[in-house]
Design a protein around this motif. Sequence first.
Motif, PDB file in Angstrom:
ATOM      1  N   LYS B  58     -19.479   8.390   6.838  1.00  0.00           N
ATOM      2  CA  LYS B  58     -18.208   8.853   6.711  1.00  0.00           C
ATOM      3  C   LYS B  58     -17.232   7.982   5.999  1.00  0.00           C
ATOM      4  O   LYS B  58     -16.344   8.559   5.470  1.00  0.00           O
ATOM      5  N   ARG B  62     -16.344  12.882   2.910  1.00  0.00           N
ATOM      6  CA  ARG B  62     -15.538  13.525   3.547  1.00  0.00           C
ATOM      7  C   ARG B  62     -16.449  14.723   4.162  1.00  0.00           C
ATOM      8  O   ARG B  62     -16.703  15.520   3.667  1.00  0.00           O
ATOM      9  N   GLY B  64     -17.017  17.410   7.648  1.00  0.00           N
ATOM     10  CA  GLY B  64     -16.303  18.133   8.736  1.00  0.00           C
ATOM     11  C   GLY B  64     -17.608  18.764   9.373  1.00  0.00           C
ATOM     12  O   GLY B  64     -18.645  19.050   8.750  1.00  0.00           O
ATOM     13  N   ASP B  80     -15.189  15.287  17.742  1.00  0.00           N
ATOM     14  CA  ASP B  80     -13.557  14.707  17.363  1.00  0.00           C
ATOM     15  C   ASP B  80     -13.347  13.431  17.846  1.00  0.00           C
ATOM     16  O   ASP B  80     -12.801  12.980  16.984  1.00  0.00           O
ATOM     17  N   VAL B  84     -13.815  12.863  12.693  1.00  0.00           N
ATOM     18  CA  VAL B  84     -14.170  13.608  11.612  1.00  0.00           C
ATOM     19  C   VAL B  84     -13.486  15.054  12.138  1.00  0.00           C
ATOM     20  O   VAL B  84     -13.340  14.998  13.505  1.00  0.00           O
ATOM     21  N   ARG B  85     -13.118  15.693  11.228  1.00  0.00           N
ATOM     22  CA  ARG B  85     -12.513  17.097  11.658  1.00  0.00           C
ATOM     23  C   ARG B  85     -13.582  17.963  12.092  1.00  0.00           C
ATOM     24  O   ARG B  85     -14.707  18.172  11.797  1.00  0.00           O
ATOM     25  N   ILE B  87     -14.465  22.011  14.379  1.00  0.00           N
ATOM     26  CA  ILE B  87     -14.006  23.368  14.781  1.00  0.00           C
ATOM     27  C   ILE B  87     -15.191  23.977  15.721  1.00  0.00           C
ATOM     28  O   ILE B  87     -16.482  23.624  15.343  1.00  0.00           O
ATOM     29  N   PHE B 109     -11.429  26.951   8.901  1.00  0.00           N
ATOM     30  CA  PHE B 109     -11.734  25.448   9.108  1.00  0.00           C
ATOM     31  C   PHE B 109     -10.879  24.843   7.747  1.00  0.00           C
ATOM     32  O   PHE B 109      -9.960  24.015   7.744  1.00  0.00           O
ATOM     33  N   THR B 111     -12.246  24.164   3.746  1.00  0.00           N
ATOM     34  CA  THR B 111     -13.340  23.202   3.471  1.00  0.00           C
ATOM     35  C   THR B 111     -13.180  22.545   1.955  1.00  0.00           C
ATOM     36  O   THR B 111     -13.937  21.785   1.569  1.00  0.00           O
ATOM     37  N   LEU B 114     -13.436  18.904   1.592  1.00  0.00           N
ATOM     38  CA  LEU B 114     -14.930  18.155   2.179  1.00  0.00           C
ATOM     39  C   LEU B 114     -15.726  18.188   1.265  1.00  0.00           C
ATOM     40  O   LEU B 114     -16.306  19.069   0.575  1.00  0.00           O
TER      41      LEU B 114
END
Lengths: 128, 222
Positions: B58, B62, B64, B80, B84-85, B87, B109, B111, B114
Motif C-alpha cells: 500500500k 494505490r 482498491g 476497510d 484502502v478503499r 466496495i 467504485f 478506479t 488506482l
Amino acid sequence: MHELGIVFHVIKSVEEVGRQNCLSRVSAVTLEIGEVSGVVPSYLTDCWDWAVKKSDLLRGAELRTDLLPAVTHCDGCGQDYPTVAHGKTCPHCGSGDTWLLTGSELNIKEIEVPDPEPENSEIPQQIG
Amino acid sequence: MAGFQVIEVKESIFAENDRQADALRQKLKGEQTFLLNLMSSPGAGKTTTLCRTIEALKDELRIGVMEADIDSDVDARTIDGTGVRAIQLHTGGMCHLDADMTKQGLEAFGTEELDLVVLENVGNLVCPAEFDTGAVKNAMILSVPEGHDKPLKYPLIFTVCDVLLINKIDVLPYFDFDMKKVTAYAKMRNPNIQIIPICAKTGEGIDAWADWLRQQVRDWQS
C-alpha cells in the motif's frame, strides 16, 4: 445456481440476436452442450423454464439440448479416444500426454422463430 | 398451421461475455489500472491474504478492493480496516461475476486514481473460472486443508489462472498434502502457472507474492 448463470447468459445473447433481427417472439432455442462441459442438461431446463418467464421475447420458449461427445487426442500415439471412458490416460498407448479435442462446448446452435400471426382473424389458406 | 423460421446462431455462450471482458481490459489499459481477479473455494483465505498483500504494497501502489459475495458485507468491512478503499458487490444469488457485473462495479467504485484493483470473486472453483471478468491476470488460492488433488477435480480454474497461491503452509505437518503432487497436477493443466507457497496468517511467502504482483502492475502500466 451454476446452470442459472448460464441460462441468464443464453437469454441475454438470444435477446441480442432478437434485436438484430427485429424479432418479437422466439419459440425454441437449441444449445450444443459438450459431454464434459460440466453442465447438467436437466438442471439447465429447470432454470430455463423459470427464467424465460421474465423475458418478453422468450416467454414459454422451449429449450432443446444437443449433447456433443467428448473426444481426447493423444500426442503419444496420435490416436483419438472417448474421454469419459478413459480420462487423461490414452487407452491405446498408456500415455498421459493428451488433450481434449471436443466436449467442453457450450454453444447456442440455433433459435426457432414462429411465422408472424396473420393480422386479421381469417384462417389463412394453406399453400403447398 | 403456423410455420417456423430457424436462425442459426452458432456462437459460444461465453462469446458476448468475452467481448465485454476484452473491452473492459482495453479501458483499464487506458486508465493504467491493473485488475486482478482473485478466486478460491470458500474459506481458502482470500480476505486474509488480501489484507497481507495490502500491507505489503500500500505504500507503493494505490489499491482498491471489490468484494463479490452472494450476501453480507463482512469482507468489505475487514478490508476497510486496512485503510484502502473497498466496495461490496452482491451477485444476487449468482455463483460468479461476469464482465458486465465487473464493469458496473468498477464504474460505481471509480478506479481512475488506482494502480491496482483486486476483485475478490465469489468463493467457488467452478463457475468463476468460466466467465472472463475483464481482469488483466487471474490468481487462485488453494489452501492445504483442501487437498492436493484439486487440480484433477476442478481442472478449468487451474487452466485459466496465471498464479496459484498455496495458502496455510503452516499446517502442512498435519495434513497429507503433497506439494510435489499439487505442482505436477497444476502444471499438467497449465504448464505456465506460477506457484507460490504462502501463509497469510504468519506472512511467510507474502514477499514473493507481492513481488510477482508488483511486477505485473508495472508491466501493465509501462
